[in-house]
Scaffold this motif. Structure first.
Motif, PDB file in Angstrom:
ATOM      1  N   GLY A 102       5.526  26.458  15.793  1.00 50.85           N
ATOM      2  CA  GLY A 102       6.075  27.438  14.856  1.00 50.85           C
ATOM      3  C   GLY A 102       5.389  28.785  14.949  1.00 50.85           C
ATOM      4  O   GLY A 102       6.058  29.831  14.942  1.00 50.85           O
ATOM      5  N   VAL A 103       4.075  28.780  15.030  1.00 48.94           N
ATOM      6  CA  VAL A 103       3.337  30.040  15.177  1.00 48.94           C
ATOM      7  C   VAL A 103       3.703  30.693  16.504  1.00 48.94           C
ATOM      8  O   VAL A 103       3.949  31.902  16.570  1.00 48.94           O
ATOM      9  CB  VAL A 103       1.807  29.826  15.069  1.00 48.94           C
ATOM     10  N   THR A 104       3.768  29.905  17.561  1.00 49.68           N
ATOM     11  CA  THR A 104       4.087  30.441  18.882  1.00 49.68           C
ATOM     12  C   THR A 104       5.488  31.058  18.906  1.00 49.68           C
ATOM     13  O   THR A 104       5.675  32.170  19.408  1.00 49.68           O
ATOM     14  CB  THR A 104       3.967  29.336  19.953  1.00 49.68           C
ATOM     15  N   GLU A 105       6.462  30.353  18.354  1.00 53.28           N
ATOM     16  CA  GLU A 105       7.843  30.839  18.367  1.00 53.28           C
ATOM     17  C   GLU A 105       8.057  32.054  17.469  1.00 53.28           C
ATOM     18  O   GLU A 105       8.923  32.884  17.741  1.00 53.28           O
ATOM     19  CB  GLU A 105       8.799  29.722  17.952  1.00 53.28           C
ATOM     20  N   ALA A 164      -6.016  33.786  14.156  1.00 55.01           N
ATOM     21  CA  ALA A 164      -5.484  32.423  14.192  1.00 55.01           C
ATOM     22  C   ALA A 164      -5.249  31.881  12.785  1.00 55.01           C
ATOM     23  O   ALA A 164      -4.195  31.297  12.499  1.00 55.01           O
ATOM     24  CB  ALA A 164      -6.425  31.502  14.971  1.00 55.01           C
ATOM     25  N   LEU A 165      -6.213  32.077  11.887  1.00 54.57           N
ATOM     26  CA  LEU A 165      -6.061  31.561  10.522  1.00 54.57           C
ATOM     27  C   LEU A 165      -4.955  32.281   9.757  1.00 54.57           C
ATOM     28  O   LEU A 165      -4.182  31.654   9.024  1.00 54.57           O
ATOM     29  CB  LEU A 165      -7.388  31.644   9.775  1.00 54.57           C
ATOM     30  N   LEU A 166      -4.856  33.594   9.924  1.00 58.36           N
ATOM     31  CA  LEU A 166      -3.782  34.333   9.265  1.00 58.36           C
ATOM     32  C   LEU A 166      -2.422  33.921   9.816  1.00 58.36           C
ATOM     33  O   LEU A 166      -1.453  33.812   9.058  1.00 58.36           O
ATOM     34  CB  LEU A 166      -3.991  35.844   9.432  1.00 58.36           C
ATOM     35  N   ARG A 167      -2.336  33.680  11.117  1.00 56.05           N
ATOM     36  CA  ARG A 167      -1.070  33.245  11.705  1.00 56.05           C
ATOM     37  C   ARG A 167      -0.639  31.890  11.159  1.00 56.05           C
ATOM     38  O   ARG A 167       0.537  31.689  10.832  1.00 56.05           O
ATOM     39  CB  ARG A 167      -1.190  33.177  13.228  1.00 56.05           C
ATOM     40  N   ILE A 168      -1.577  30.960  11.070  1.00 50.67           N
ATOM     41  CA  ILE A 168      -1.247  29.631  10.541  1.00 50.67           C
ATOM     42  C   ILE A 168      -0.765  29.742   9.102  1.00 50.67           C
ATOM     43  O   ILE A 168       0.279  29.193   8.735  1.00 50.67           O
ATOM     44  CB  ILE A 168      -2.457  28.682  10.638  1.00 50.67           C
ATOM     45  N   ALA A 169      -1.506  30.452   8.285  1.00 50.23           N
ATOM     46  CA  ALA A 169      -1.136  30.573   6.872  1.00 50.23           C
ATOM     47  C   ALA A 169       0.194  31.307   6.713  1.00 50.23           C
ATOM     48  O   ALA A 169       1.047  30.891   5.916  1.00 50.23           O
ATOM     49  CB  ALA A 169      -2.244  31.288   6.103  1.00 50.23           C
ATOM     50  N   ALA A 170       0.395  32.379   7.474  1.00 52.87           N
ATOM     51  CA  ALA A 170       1.662  33.118   7.383  1.00 52.87           C
ATOM     52  C   ALA A 170       2.829  32.241   7.826  1.00 52.87           C
ATOM     53  O   ALA A 170       3.897  32.259   7.202  1.00 52.87           O
ATOM     54  CB  ALA A 170       1.599  34.388   8.225  1.00 52.87           C
ATOM     55  N   TYR A 171       2.618  31.458   8.865  1.00 47.96           N
ATOM     56  CA  TYR A 171       3.680  30.540   9.302  1.00 47.96           C
ATOM     57  C   TYR A 171       4.009  29.557   8.173  1.00 47.96           C
ATOM     58  O   TYR A 171       5.178  29.354   7.836  1.00 47.96           O
ATOM     59  CB  TYR A 171       3.272  29.770  10.563  1.00 47.96           C
ATOM     60  N   GLU A 172       2.979  28.960   7.592  1.00 42.80           N
ATOM     61  CA  GLU A 172       3.227  27.980   6.529  1.00 42.80           C
ATOM     62  C   GLU A 172       3.870  28.630   5.306  1.00 42.80           C
ATOM     63  O   GLU A 172       4.730  28.032   4.659  1.00 42.80           O
ATOM     64  CB  GLU A 172       1.929  27.283   6.129  1.00 42.80           C
ATOM     65  N   LEU A 173       3.474  29.859   4.986  1.00 39.73           N
ATOM     66  CA  LEU A 173       4.012  30.536   3.808  1.00 39.73           C
ATOM     67  C   LEU A 173       5.468  30.954   3.993  1.00 39.73           C
ATOM     68  O   LEU A 173       6.268  30.866   3.055  1.00 39.73           O
ATOM     69  CB  LEU A 173       3.177  31.783   3.484  1.00 39.73           C
ATOM     70  N   PHE A 174       5.832  31.423   5.186  1.00 42.77           N
ATOM     71  CA  PHE A 174       7.130  32.074   5.357  1.00 42.77           C
ATOM     72  C   PHE A 174       8.103  31.403   6.328  1.00 42.77           C
ATOM     73  O   PHE A 174       9.283  31.712   6.298  1.00 42.77           O
ATOM     74  CB  PHE A 174       6.921  33.526   5.795  1.00 42.77           C
ATOM     75  N   TYR A 175       7.625  30.497   7.174  1.00 44.29           N
ATOM     76  CA  TYR A 175       8.506  29.953   8.206  1.00 44.29           C
ATOM     77  C   TYR A 175       8.596  28.426   8.212  1.00 44.29           C
ATOM     78  O   TYR A 175       9.536  27.880   8.766  1.00 44.29           O
ATOM     79  CB  TYR A 175       8.063  30.426   9.601  1.00 44.29           C
TER      80      TYR A 175
END
Length: 127
Positions: free
Chosen positions: A47-50, A77-88
């Motif tokens: 999800g983060v990659t896509e 990396a941590l911001l990407r993971i959290a943003a993915y979980e929050l919005f995608y």
């Protein structure tokens, strides 16, 4: 695999992908070694990659007095993971849990200011 462990492994995988410019599956295999692959972990990494471009833009829009390019790999990396979980992510996870998990991992892998910085950016993102 517990979700905290999956997030931590996803962090390690995304960190390794940034550092070594490798593909997700190769990074997953290197980090997990003999461990069984976990669907939650794989969903985060894929999800983060896509969604990386949109996630990075969302992060950059919420940085104050910083440019995205200046962020350390740990914070990215941590911001990407959290943003993915929050919005995608399709998972129904409370925002507070997502942010808390990012902060806990930041305490382990980041420096003394990482958690505070990440908390500030994520808090701004969810307003």
């Amino acid at each position: 695999m517990k979700r905290r462990t999956a997030r931590e492994k996803a962090f390690q995988i995304l960190f390794q992908m940034d550092m070594n410019d490798i593909e997700p599956q190769e990074a997953i295999e290197q980090v997990l070694e003999e461990e069984e692959e976990d669907l939650f972990l794989t969903n985060i990494v894929v999800g983060v990659t896509e969604n990386r471009q949109a996630i990075d833009q969302k992060i950059e829009e919420n940085l104050e007095k910083w440019s995205f390019s200046r962020l350390a790999f740990v914070e990215k990396a941590l911001l990407r993971i959290a943003a993915y979980e929050l919005f995608y992510s399709v998972e129904e996870i409370p925002q507070g849990v997502i942010i808390n998990e990012a902060l806990e991992i930041a305490h382990i892998y980041g420096d003394e200011k990482s958690a505070k910085f990440i908390n500030g950016v994520l808090s701004k993102m969810i307003k």
